[in-house]
Design a protein around this motif. Structure first.
Motif, mmCIF file in Angstrom:
data_model
loop_
_atom_site.group_PDB
_atom_site.id
_atom_site.type_symbol
_atom_site.label_atom_id
_atom_site.label_comp_id
_atom_site.label_asym_id
_atom_site.label_seq_id
_atom_site.Cartn_x
_atom_site.Cartn_y
_atom_site.Cartn_z
ATOM 1 N N UNK A 131 -4.317 7.966 -11.831
ATOM 2 C CA UNK A 131 -3.090 7.641 -11.118
ATOM 3 C C UNK A 131 -3.208 7.864 -9.623
ATOM 4 N N UNK A 132 -4.405 7.719 -9.108
ATOM 5 C CA UNK A 132 -4.579 7.929 -7.675
ATOM 6 C C UNK A 132 -5.043 6.664 -6.976
ATOM 7 N N UNK A 133 -4.898 5.524 -7.613
ATOM 8 C CA UNK A 133 -5.478 4.303 -7.055
ATOM 9 C C UNK A 133 -4.532 3.627 -6.100
ATOM 10 N N UNK A 134 -5.004 3.398 -4.873
ATOM 11 C CA UNK A 134 -4.355 2.521 -3.911
ATOM 12 C C UNK A 134 -5.464 1.806 -3.179
ATOM 13 N N UNK A 135 -5.132 1.146 -2.089
ATOM 14 C CA UNK A 135 -6.180 0.466 -1.352
ATOM 15 C C UNK A 135 -7.096 1.477 -0.697
ATOM 16 N N UNK A 136 -8.314 1.044 -0.420
ATOM 17 C CA UNK A 136 -9.309 1.964 0.109
ATOM 18 C C UNK A 136 -8.918 2.538 1.444
ATOM 19 N N UNK A 192 -4.516 -0.535 -14.706
ATOM 20 C CA UNK A 192 -5.568 -1.411 -14.190
ATOM 21 C C UNK A 192 -5.093 -2.095 -12.922
ATOM 22 N N UNK A 193 -6.033 -2.545 -12.122
ATOM 23 C CA UNK A 193 -5.691 -3.219 -10.883
ATOM 24 C C UNK A 193 -5.148 -4.606 -11.186
ATOM 25 N N UNK A 194 -4.005 -4.928 -10.589
ATOM 26 C CA UNK A 194 -3.363 -6.217 -10.805
ATOM 27 C C UNK A 194 -3.179 -6.913 -9.466
ATOM 28 N N UNK A 195 -3.356 -8.237 -9.457
ATOM 29 C CA UNK A 195 -3.155 -9.017 -8.241
ATOM 30 C C UNK A 195 -1.710 -9.491 -8.198
ATOM 31 N N UNK A 196 -1.031 -9.119 -7.151
ATOM 32 C CA UNK A 196 0.344 -9.540 -6.925
ATOM 33 C C UNK A 196 0.369 -10.362 -5.648
ATOM 34 N N UNK A 235 11.028 8.139 -9.652
ATOM 35 C CA UNK A 235 10.731 7.590 -8.336
ATOM 36 C C UNK A 235 9.307 7.925 -7.875
ATOM 37 N N UNK A 236 8.369 7.921 -8.820
ATOM 38 C CA UNK A 236 6.961 8.027 -8.448
ATOM 39 C C UNK A 236 6.619 6.907 -7.479
ATOM 40 N N UNK A 237 5.726 7.210 -6.533
ATOM 41 C CA UNK A 237 5.506 6.375 -5.342
ATOM 42 C C UNK A 237 4.105 5.782 -5.341
ATOM 43 N N UNK A 238 4.036 4.483 -5.039
ATOM 44 C CA UNK A 238 2.753 3.815 -4.879
ATOM 45 C C UNK A 238 2.816 2.950 -3.636
ATOM 46 N N UNK A 239 1.897 3.157 -2.705
ATOM 47 C CA UNK A 239 1.880 2.448 -1.420
ATOM 48 C C UNK A 239 0.554 1.708 -1.327
ATOM 49 N N UNK A 240 0.606 0.395 -1.289
ATOM 50 C CA UNK A 240 -0.619 -0.401 -1.217
ATOM 51 C C UNK A 240 -0.521 -1.381 -0.054
ATOM 52 N N UNK A 241 -1.635 -1.963 0.288
ATOM 53 C CA UNK A 241 -1.689 -2.927 1.381
ATOM 54 C C UNK A 241 -2.456 -4.160 0.932
ATOM 55 N N UNK A 242 -2.286 -5.266 1.644
ATOM 56 C CA UNK A 242 -2.833 -6.525 1.143
ATOM 57 C C UNK A 242 -4.330 -6.664 1.349
ATOM 58 N N UNK A 243 -4.865 -7.671 0.665
ATOM 59 C CA UNK A 243 -6.259 -8.027 0.865
ATOM 60 C C UNK A 243 -6.419 -8.651 2.244
ATOM 61 N N UNK A 244 -7.514 -8.350 2.898
ATOM 62 C CA UNK A 244 -7.776 -8.908 4.212
ATOM 63 C C UNK A 244 -6.997 -8.216 5.305
ATOM 64 N N UNK A 271 -1.861 -8.658 -2.918
ATOM 65 C CA UNK A 271 -2.104 -7.228 -3.036
ATOM 66 C C UNK A 271 -2.865 -6.939 -4.321
ATOM 67 N N UNK A 272 -3.697 -5.916 -4.275
ATOM 68 C CA UNK A 272 -4.273 -5.347 -5.489
ATOM 69 C C UNK A 272 -3.579 -4.016 -5.706
ATOM 70 N N UNK A 273 -2.823 -3.928 -6.778
ATOM 71 C CA UNK A 273 -2.013 -2.730 -7.018
ATOM 72 C C UNK A 273 -2.257 -2.219 -8.421
ATOM 73 N N UNK A 274 -2.181 -0.925 -8.567
ATOM 74 C CA UNK A 274 -2.293 -0.303 -9.887
ATOM 75 C C UNK A 274 -1.094 0.593 -10.114
ATOM 76 N N UNK A 275 -0.268 0.251 -11.078
ATOM 77 C CA UNK A 275 0.870 1.101 -11.417
ATOM 78 C C UNK A 275 0.417 2.124 -12.447
ATOM 79 N N UNK A 276 0.973 3.329 -12.407
ATOM 80 C CA UNK A 276 0.441 4.409 -13.225
ATOM 81 C C UNK A 276 0.864 4.406 -14.678
#
Length: 339
Positions: free
Chosen positions: A39-44, A203-207, A239-248, A263-268
């Motif tokens: 549950x620690x996955x976000x963008x690099x 798993x990582x999902x493309x949104x 209200x668990x929080x996930x902050x991701x950013x887009x590809x490129x 975006x590549x996002x992984x919900x926990x």
């Protein structure tokens, strides 16, 4: 039907209610982790914290929870402080107990402050200013009465990225807002934003979010904080929080300035999430919001049976009250809305 709720608490200058270790809401949806999920996955470039439940101390549990659930983690603590009316202020204290004054820049800022009401309305993403004493200050983003969750998203110099969260109460009368139904399109400020793809737990999902205006695709999105879009996901309930950013990235020679931002996002976990997309166009930042369900749709709760109360006198002189189902009750659920 909206429920009017009376809230009371401290003045807006310091309207913070938080536990000594953490604050989480009541769980209203299932939040069962997917098997084998980290549950620690976000963008690099900007990892959300994988924080733990409990007293905020590092431990095995800390590696298996998303960010924003703790007010204290890895020795760092989020502390709201007294502020002038109309202002929100806080500090981050470090492992030595002193206010932290050195932060790394992530996405053009040293601190990202995100707030949302516990009913997942009223979302704001702002950037406070740091004073020499380690106090962060900003015009209050808490737009009206309610129980709010405030997230500090930052990287202390020499430390790991963290997202700490604290509950904040603004006094007043609140009309609770039902969560809008899941949808793949929404409008904001004259823009239409369409969502393609769905989050899958573990798993990582493309949104992909596609922006148009007046029926025409927007192909000149403006960079905002080093990207063409920012996506925050909050899990309904805790209200668990996930902050991701887009590809490129803008200016990399291959990333178009819209209309699509992917975006590549992984919900926990399985559950209902609210997505908030920030994008900049026309020299203004706009926020598009979506409700999405990760995993199987949770079953709808059984409707309550309306009752009527009857007061009956007794031989003791003390009346008793009984209830019975109301015949021909209307069992339709109220519609979703989000104004």
């Amino acid at each position: 039907m909206n429920t009017a709720t009376k809230l009371s608490g401290f003045a807006l200058g310091l309207a913070a209610v938080f536990g000594t270790a953490y604050g989480v809401g009541h769980l209203t949806d299932p939040v069962t982790p997917a098997a084998g999920t980290r549950h620690d996955a976000t963008d690099a470039g900007h990892a959300g914290s994988a924080t733990g439940h409990g007293d905020g101390a590092p431990g095995a549990a800390a590696a298996h929870l998303p960010g924003g659930l703790l007010v204290s983690d890895r020795g760092y603590t989020l502390q709201p402080v007294t502020a002038a009316t109309g202002e929100f202020a806080f500090r981050i204290t470090g492992p030595d107990g002193r206010p932290v004054t050195r932060y790394d820049v992530a996405h053009d800022k040293r601190m990202h402050l995100i707030v949302a009401r516990r009913d997942l309305s009223g979302f704001r993403h702002v950037h406070p200013e740091l004073a020499a004493d380690g106090t962060w200050r900003v015009a209050s983003p808490l737009a009206g009465p309610g129980a709010w969750r405030a997230y500090a998203d930052f990287t202390p110099t020499g430390g790991e990225p963290l997202t700490l969260g604290v509950d904040v109460t603004v006094p007043g009368t609140l009309a609770e807002r039902p969560l809008p139904a899941p949808a793949t399109s929404t409008t904001v400020d004259g823009y239409t934003v369409t969502l393609t793809g769905a989050p899958e737990p573990g798993r990582s999902s493309r949104l992909t979010l596609t922006v148009s205006r007046d029926g025409r695709p927007v192909t000149d999105l403006q960079p905002y904080l080093g990207a063409y879009g920012h996506l925050v996901a909050l899990r309904r309930g805790d209200l668990a929080y996930l902050h991701v950013h887009p590809e490129g990235a803008p200016g990399d020679g291959r990333t178009p300035a819209g209309p699509a931002v992917t975006f590549s996002a992984e919900v926990p976990s399985v559950g209902t999430y609210r997505l908030y997309l920030d994008f900049r166009h026309g020299d203004a930042v706009h926020t598009a919001e979506f409700t999405v369900v990760a995993g199987p749709q949770p079953p709808a709760p059984a409707p309550a049976v309306p009752t009527t109360a009857t007061t009956t006198p007794t031989t003791t002189g003390v009346p008793t009250t009984t209830t019975a189902p109301t015949p021909e009750a209307d069992h339709g659920s109220p519609g979703h809305g989000h104004s």
